[in-house]
Design a protein around this motif. Structure first.
Motif, short mmCIF file in Angstrom:
data_model
loop_
_atom_site.label_atom_id
_atom_site.label_comp_id
_atom_site.label_asym_id
_atom_site.label_seq_id
_atom_site.Cartn_x
_atom_site.Cartn_y
_atom_site.Cartn_z
N GLY A 1 3.23 -12.05 4.23
CA GLY A 1 2.05 -12.06 3.37
C GLY A 1 0.83 -12.68 4.03
N GLN A 2 1.06 -13.51 5.04
CA GLN A 2 -0.04 -14.12 5.80
C GLN A 2 -0.51 -13.21 6.93
OE1 GLN A 2 -1.25 -17.17 4.59
NE2 GLN A 2 0.27 -16.55 3.07
N GLY A 3 0.13 -12.05 7.07
CA GLY A 3 -0.30 -11.11 8.09
C GLY A 3 0.52 -11.12 9.36
N ILE A 4 1.62 -11.89 9.39
CA ILE A 4 2.47 -11.90 10.58
C ILE A 4 3.22 -10.57 10.67
CG2 ILE A 4 4.43 -13.00 11.72
CD1 ILE A 4 1.86 -14.63 11.83
N GLU B 1 22.90 -8.98 4.68
CA GLU B 1 21.73 -8.35 4.08
C GLU B 1 21.25 -9.10 2.85
OE1 GLU B 1 22.22 -4.20 3.44
OE2 GLU B 1 22.39 -3.75 5.58
N PRO B 2 19.91 -9.14 2.63
CA PRO B 2 18.92 -8.56 3.52
C PRO B 2 18.68 -9.44 4.75
CG PRO B 2 17.82 -9.63 1.68
CD PRO B 2 19.28 -9.71 1.41
N ASN B 3 18.53 -8.81 5.91
CA ASN B 3 18.21 -9.53 7.13
C ASN B 3 16.71 -9.78 7.21
OD1 ASN B 3 20.87 -9.66 8.37
ND2 ASN B 3 20.72 -7.43 8.55
N LEU B 4 16.33 -10.59 8.18
CA LEU B 4 14.93 -10.98 8.31
C LEU B 4 14.03 -9.75 8.44
CD1 LEU B 4 13.52 -13.89 10.42
CD2 LEU B 4 12.50 -11.63 10.62
N HIS B 5 14.41 -8.78 9.26
CA HIS B 5 13.53 -7.62 9.45
C HIS B 5 13.38 -6.80 8.17
CE1 HIS B 5 17.42 -5.55 10.09
NE2 HIS B 5 16.80 -4.44 9.77
N GLN B 6 14.44 -6.77 7.35
CA GLN B 6 14.35 -6.03 6.10
C GLN B 6 13.36 -6.69 5.14
OE1 GLN B 6 18.61 -6.25 5.53
NE2 GLN B 6 18.80 -4.03 5.68
N VAL B 7 13.38 -8.02 5.11
CA VAL B 7 12.45 -8.76 4.26
C VAL B 7 11.01 -8.54 4.73
CG1 VAL B 7 11.75 -11.06 3.48
CG2 VAL B 7 14.18 -10.51 3.68
N ALA B 8 10.79 -8.67 6.05
CA ALA B 8 9.44 -8.55 6.59
C ALA B 8 8.90 -7.12 6.46
CB ALA B 8 9.43 -8.97 8.06
N THR C 1 7.16 -5.75 3.27
CA THR C 1 5.73 -5.99 3.14
C THR C 1 4.94 -5.12 4.10
OG1 THR C 1 6.08 -8.28 2.43
CG2 THR C 1 3.92 -7.74 3.37
N ALA C 2 5.41 -5.04 5.35
CA ALA C 2 4.70 -4.27 6.37
C ALA C 2 5.72 -3.49 7.20
CB ALA C 2 3.88 -5.19 7.26
N PRO C 3 5.89 -2.21 6.94
CA PRO C 3 6.88 -1.40 7.66
C PRO C 3 6.70 -1.37 9.17
CG PRO C 3 6.13 -0.24 5.70
CD PRO C 3 5.22 -1.42 5.87
N THR C 4 5.50 -1.70 9.66
CA THR C 4 5.24 -1.67 11.10
C THR C 4 5.68 -2.94 11.81
OG1 THR C 4 2.99 -2.50 10.75
CG2 THR C 4 3.29 -0.11 10.84
N THR C 5 6.24 -3.89 11.08
CA THR C 5 6.63 -5.18 11.67
C THR C 5 7.66 -4.98 12.79
OG1 THR C 5 6.21 -6.34 9.60
CG2 THR C 5 7.67 -7.42 11.18
N ARG C 6 7.50 -5.79 13.84
CA ARG C 6 8.40 -5.77 14.99
C ARG C 6 9.22 -7.06 14.99
NH1 ARG C 6 6.32 -1.72 18.18
NH2 ARG C 6 7.37 -2.35 20.09
N GLY D 1 8.35 0.55 12.40
CA GLY D 1 8.44 -0.74 13.09
C GLY D 1 9.38 -0.68 14.29
N ALA D 2 9.82 -1.87 14.71
CA ALA D 2 10.75 -1.95 15.84
C ALA D 2 11.66 -3.15 15.63
CB ALA D 2 9.98 -2.09 17.15
N VAL D 3 12.93 -2.97 15.97
CA VAL D 3 13.89 -4.06 15.88
C VAL D 3 14.74 -4.03 17.15
CG1 VAL D 3 15.69 -5.18 14.52
CG2 VAL D 3 14.01 -3.71 13.39
#
Length: 271
Positions: free
Chosen positions: A71-74, A87-94, A97-102, A126-128
């Motif tokens: 939510g802070q834009g990370i 589950e949910p893992n960290l990438h799923q949580v992030a 909010t933003a599907p492009t999160t790496r 995104g990328a994992v």
């Protein structure tokens, strides 16, 4: 992204003695553990019946912290000491909010490597990725993580329930300093850490169990925990017990007598 190769050498799992990640899995009701892990887990329950609740509180903190950071834009996360996927893992949580999160996960336990495929199921946008490395081998972690993450941009560095397995002699503070030093301004450091401050007698008995099984355990006081964040700006509600970290409220929730967790947590920003 392609995950690591599961070769026979990297997947040698020692089932002769308990392992913290597998015990954590057992406390959370998982199935990726062995009789030796359950045996020690039951010994710990005899000392402190609330351990499963403590594990869930820690996991819930990770979820809240990750969601808040997103939510802070990370949009980049480096999670060291990943543990067995739940589950949910960290990438799923992030990525909610933003599907492009790496996201890059890192762990040294071969049983985590065996489940890396589950960790790598992220959004198409995104990328994992997963790095197989010891937390103390910071240079190797940064080199491999740099293939997915851009360290010139803010990163959320997550060290959840990791550092109490690294003693001062093994360089716990040095590894955090080294990791933070490469982070761009605007990055965040998230840590949860075992302490004996809340339940001293129970913590002493658990420490004895770990030593009896040749396992490292380094619970730290609030003051020693705070030292990990030197030079960083700790966000509200500051250094608190896991269940008390609710930045949307800006203040701790439970009173000291209501604490059920066994650890401190905090999130801090690099200016």
């Amino acid at each position: 992204m392609a995950g690591p190769e599961n070769d026979s050498t990297s997947l040698r799992i020692d089932t002769s003695r308990p392992h913290p990640a597998r015990m954590y899995d057992w406390f959370l009701g998982g199935k990726d553990n062995y009789p030796v892990d359950e045996a020690m887990g039951r010994q710990m329950l005899a000392v402190e019946p609330g351990v499963p609740v403590m594990a869930k509180v820690n996991r819930a903190f990770m979820h809240r912290a990750t969601s808040w950071l997103a939510g802070q834009g990370i949009r980049q996360f480096l999670d060291i000491g990943t543990g067995i996927p739940t589950e949910p893992n960290l990438h799923q949580v992030a990525q909610r909010t933003a599907p492009t999160t790496r996201v890059v996960y890192c762990d040294h336990d071969p049983i985590v490597l065996a489940h890396a495929a589950a960790l790598l199921k992220g959004t198409p946008e995104g990328a994992v990725d997963y790095v197989q490395a010891d937390a103390r081998d910071v240079d190797a972690i940064l080199e491999q993580a740099g293939r997915t993450l851009d360290f010139t941009q803010p990163v959320g560095l997550s060290l959840i329930a990791l550092l109490h397995f690294v003693s001062d002699e093994d360089g716990a503070y040095a590894l955090v300093d080294r990791l933070v030093s490469v982070l761009a301004p605007g990055s965040y450091l998230t840590i949860s850490h075992l302490t004996a401050d809340f339940h001293p007698e129970e913590a002493r008995k658990v420490d004895e169990m770990y030593k009896a099984n040749a396992l490292t355990l380094a619970p730290r006081t609030r003051e020693r925990f705070a030292a990990f964040f030197e030079g960083l700006d700790i966000v509200e509600p500051g250094i608190v017990a896991g269940e008390a970290w609710h930045p949307e409220l800006g203040a701790p929730v439970p009173g000291q007598d209501d604490i059920v967790s066994a650890g401190y947590v905090a999130v801090a920003r690099k200016g």
